[in-house]
Design a protein around this motif. Structure first.
Motif, mmCIF file in Angstrom:
data_model
loop_
_atom_site.group_PDB
_atom_site.id
_atom_site.type_symbol
_atom_site.label_atom_id
_atom_site.label_comp_id
_atom_site.label_asym_id
_atom_site.label_seq_id
_atom_site.Cartn_x
_atom_site.Cartn_y
_atom_site.Cartn_z
ATOM 1 N N LYS A 40 -11.189 -0.804 -4.270
ATOM 2 C CA LYS A 40 -10.678 0.213 -5.191
ATOM 3 C C LYS A 40 -11.293 0.060 -6.570
ATOM 4 O O LYS A 40 -11.669 1.046 -7.216
ATOM 5 C CB LYS A 40 -9.157 0.123 -5.269
ATOM 6 N N ASN A 48 -8.608 -4.474 -0.213
ATOM 7 C CA ASN A 48 -8.259 -3.137 -0.689
ATOM 8 C C ASN A 48 -8.418 -3.017 -2.196
ATOM 9 O O ASN A 48 -8.949 -2.015 -2.703
ATOM 10 C CB ASN A 48 -6.816 -2.799 -0.301
ATOM 11 N N GLU A 49 -7.933 -4.026 -2.923
ATOM 12 C CA GLU A 49 -7.996 -3.966 -4.389
ATOM 13 C C GLU A 49 -9.422 -4.087 -4.899
ATOM 14 O O GLU A 49 -9.799 -3.421 -5.862
ATOM 15 C CB GLU A 49 -7.109 -5.059 -4.994
ATOM 16 N N GLN A 97 -6.309 -8.550 3.549
ATOM 17 C CA GLN A 97 -6.272 -7.084 3.495
ATOM 18 C C GLN A 97 -6.006 -6.590 2.077
ATOM 19 O O GLN A 97 -6.667 -5.666 1.589
ATOM 20 C CB GLN A 97 -5.199 -6.556 4.436
ATOM 21 N N TYR A 156 -17.498 -5.469 0.495
ATOM 22 C CA TYR A 156 -17.223 -4.614 -0.668
ATOM 23 C C TYR A 156 -18.326 -4.678 -1.714
ATOM 24 O O TYR A 156 -18.508 -3.737 -2.490
ATOM 25 C CB TYR A 156 -15.831 -4.852 -1.262
ATOM 26 N N GLY A 211 0.824 -1.189 0.000
ATOM 27 C CA GLY A 211 0.000 0.000 0.000
ATOM 28 C C GLY A 211 0.862 1.244 0.000
ATOM 29 O O GLY A 211 2.087 1.182 0.097
#
Length: 217
Positions: free
Chosen positions: A80, A76-77, A72, A133, A10
């Motif tokens: 995004k 995150n990806e 994690q 997500y 990150g």
């Protein structure tokens, strides 16, 4: 052997000894499986086996830290890509850089092949993250709401993880290591077009089967 592709970092990447050992372990576990010993991981990370145990307590503790890191990064990806100003551009950017995820895919495959409570826990956490997500995608207006968000998230997790595991398994030549960078690119190019068609256009022309099945339950 372990510098082919670093685990994605990150913007505020943690470069401490603990993080270096953990990220190296993700790559070593992905390449050799979970039968590999702490000494091999320590050698690859350039530290002593005692330091590995000092930071993580045991091999299981190290594996738990690796699970947390992989989850994690996936979370995150996904967030995004789903919440990008243009969801299509977010997904295309991720696809263009797909090889960077090879260490994570290798780790996930090895974990599932190993089975047991830790593999089950990894899938459970992936499904829970997926629900989160996906709901962010619903809130952003790029994903349709679900009658059962948790069930949908688990189905998609099982579908995607199962397809990945099967793809890697049938391309495994006995006695030869899997080139995960090449394999993940081939998997993406083969399955992305039909997957996008399925997700965007659906499959059945008659929606009443869902209503009937739901009422009968």
């Amino acid at each position: 052997m372990f510098s082919k592709q670093p685990v994605p970092q990150g913007p505020a990447a943690d470069l401490t000894t603990t993080a270096r050992i953990r990220d190296t372990a993700i790559e070593v576990f992905g390449e050799y499986g979970f039968q590999v010993g702490v000494r091999k991981i320590a050698a690859a990370a350039g530290v002593s086996p005692g330091l590995v145990n000092h930071h993580f307590g045991s091999k299981d503790g190290l594996r738990a830290a690796c699970d947390e890191r992989v989850l994690q990064l996936i979370r995150n990806e996904k967030i995004k890509a789903i919440t990008a100003s243009s969801v299509s551009s977010g997904m295309l950017n991720a696809l263009a850089e797909i090889e960077v995820y090879a260490p994570m895919v290798a780790y996930m495959v090895r974990s599932l092949q190993a089975g047991g409570p830790m593999a089950e826990s990894l899938v459970d956490h992936m499904a829970a993250d997926a629900e989160g997500y996906l709901e962010q995608g619903v809130a952003a207006g790029v994903i349709k709401p679900s009658r059962d968000p948790a069930a949908r998230a688990r189905y998609l997790t099982m579908l995607n993880v199962g397809a990945t595991l099967l793809f890697m398994q049938i391309r495994q030549n006995p006695g030869e290591p899997i080139d995960f960078r090449t394999a993940i690119r081939e998997l993406t190019e083969e399955l992305t077009p039909p997957a996008l068609e399925f997700y965007t256009q659906g499959l059945l022309t008659d929606p009443t089967i869902l209503d009937t099945f739901t009422k009968e339950k």
